[in-house]
Design an enzyme around this catalytic site. Structure first.
Site, short mmCIF file in Angstrom:
data_model
loop_
_atom_site.label_atom_id
_atom_site.label_comp_id
_atom_site.label_asym_id
_atom_site.label_seq_id
_atom_site.Cartn_x
_atom_site.Cartn_y
_atom_site.Cartn_z
N CYS A 18 0.89 -0.82 -0.21
CA CYS A 18 0.13 0.14 0.43
C CYS A 18 1.11 1.43 0.36
O CYS A 18 1.48 1.18 1.24
CB CYS A 18 -0.83 0.02 1.41
SG CYS A 18 -1.90 1.55 1.50
N GLU A 19 0.88 2.11 -1.30
CA GLU A 19 1.50 3.57 -0.88
C GLU A 19 1.37 4.40 0.28
O GLU A 19 1.76 5.38 0.50
CB GLU A 19 1.01 3.68 -2.02
CG GLU A 19 -0.64 4.35 -2.56
CD GLU A 19 0.31 5.03 -3.91
OE1 GLU A 19 -0.76 6.63 -4.11
OE2 GLU A 19 0.53 5.05 -5.29
N HIS A 20 -0.05 4.34 1.38
CA HIS A 20 -0.83 5.01 1.76
C HIS A 20 0.33 4.77 3.38
O HIS A 20 0.41 5.33 4.17
CB HIS A 20 -1.45 5.15 2.14
CG HIS A 20 -2.42 5.54 1.21
ND1 HIS A 20 -3.79 5.19 1.02
CD2 HIS A 20 -2.01 6.85 0.32
CE1 HIS A 20 -3.87 5.49 -0.75
NE2 HIS A 20 -2.99 6.25 -1.01
N HIS A 21 0.82 3.25 3.33
CA HIS A 21 1.20 3.01 4.94
C HIS A 21 2.52 1.87 4.65
O HIS A 21 3.08 1.51 5.63
CB HIS A 21 0.18 2.27 5.12
CG HIS A 21 -1.10 3.54 6.14
ND1 HIS A 21 -2.40 3.14 5.35
CD2 HIS A 21 -1.04 3.65 7.38
CE1 HIS A 21 -3.23 4.44 5.47
NE2 HIS A 21 -2.24 4.59 6.84
N GLN A 30 -4.71 -0.49 -4.98
CA GLN A 30 -5.39 -1.50 -6.20
C GLN A 30 -5.65 -0.74 -7.29
O GLN A 30 -5.65 -1.78 -8.23
CB GLN A 30 -6.35 -2.48 -5.31
CG GLN A 30 -7.15 -3.40 -5.56
CD GLN A 30 -7.28 -4.26 -4.97
OE1 GLN A 30 -7.41 -5.03 -3.69
NE2 GLN A 30 -9.03 -5.04 -5.14
N HIS A 81 -5.89 -6.13 2.28
CA HIS A 81 -4.90 -5.29 2.58
C HIS A 81 -3.97 -4.83 4.07
O HIS A 81 -5.51 -4.60 5.13
CB HIS A 81 -5.36 -3.32 2.06
CG HIS A 81 -6.03 -3.25 0.74
ND1 HIS A 81 -4.93 -2.41 0.49
CD2 HIS A 81 -6.66 -3.37 0.56
CE1 HIS A 81 -5.67 -2.36 -1.21
NE2 HIS A 81 -6.67 -3.70 -1.27
N CYS A 94 -2.69 -2.72 5.83
CA CYS A 94 -3.42 -1.42 6.08
C CYS A 94 -4.60 -0.86 7.09
O CYS A 94 -4.63 -0.67 7.64
CB CYS A 94 -3.17 -0.01 4.98
SG CYS A 94 -4.72 -0.39 3.92
#
Length: 198
Positions: free
Chosen positions: A85-88, A126, A154, A156
């Site tokens: 995940c690019e956020h976490h 995704q 995910h 996250c």
């Protein structure tokens, strides 16, 4: 290879960053159990994000026109997928299902799986990854249509934040005949389910 606006840091800089995170977490990066962790993490990141060093379009560059009159769906089902995940920066784990309807050429099936692997081995959402896979196949093979479905969990969401471990995210992307003909879309979903009564 994707373009970046910054120069990639050196290995020693990356290892120093891991040491900083260990200290920030509250542990001592110089204790015996952690002293080699920075180098291990950097080696692991080389594997996790190796997709930045490959061009998925090149993977699909060699096609075959001798298809002996074949004019139906080509599908790969249940392709294991591991992304982050690019956020976490935590894992996304699941399966991808892809199909295309060839017109004049086909590609080696392992190459299709490789395209998924390249996009998965990058920081991702995704939704973006699903679209990237479909667009790359369309661009390289120019088929009558492409269908992509990804179902993944995910971490996250499953191991932090709301902590709902059984939730799967499903994304789809359809082009050409799979988008325009509901019967083709239904055939795709039946094949995903393993239903061959079409």
């Amino acid at each position: 290879m994707t373009e970046t606006t910054e120069t990639r840091p050196s290995r020693s800089e990356a290892e120093a960053a891991v040491r900083t995170l260990i200290s920030w977490a509250g542990d001592n990066p110089d204790r015996e159990g952690l002293i080699d962790t920075p180098s291990r993490v950097v080696r692991a990141y080389e594997e996790f994000f190796e997709g930045y060093d490959e061009d998925p379009s090149e993977v699909l560059g060699r096609t075959f026109e001798e298809v002996e009159g074949y004019n139906d769906i080509v599908m790969l089902r249940d392709i294991s997928l591991e992304s982050h995940c690019e956020h976490h920066m935590v894992p996304i784990l699941g399966k991808a299902h892809i199909a295309y309807m060839p017109i004049n050429s086909v590609v080696g099936i392992s190459k299709l799986a490789r395209v998924i692997e390249i996009y998965a081995k990058r920081l991702q959402t995704q939704e973006t990854m699903t679209a990237q896979i479909a667009e790359t196949i369309v661009s390289a093979l120019k088929p009558a249509g492409v269908a992509v479905m990804i179902e993944a969990k995910h971490q996250c969401m499953t191991t932090r934040g709301i902590k709902k471990p059984d939730v799967a995210t499903i994304t789809t992307q359809f082009t050409g005949v799979f988008k325009d003909d509901p019967r083709m879309e239904e055939r795709f979903f039946r094949l995903v389910r393993g239903d061959r009564s079409y």
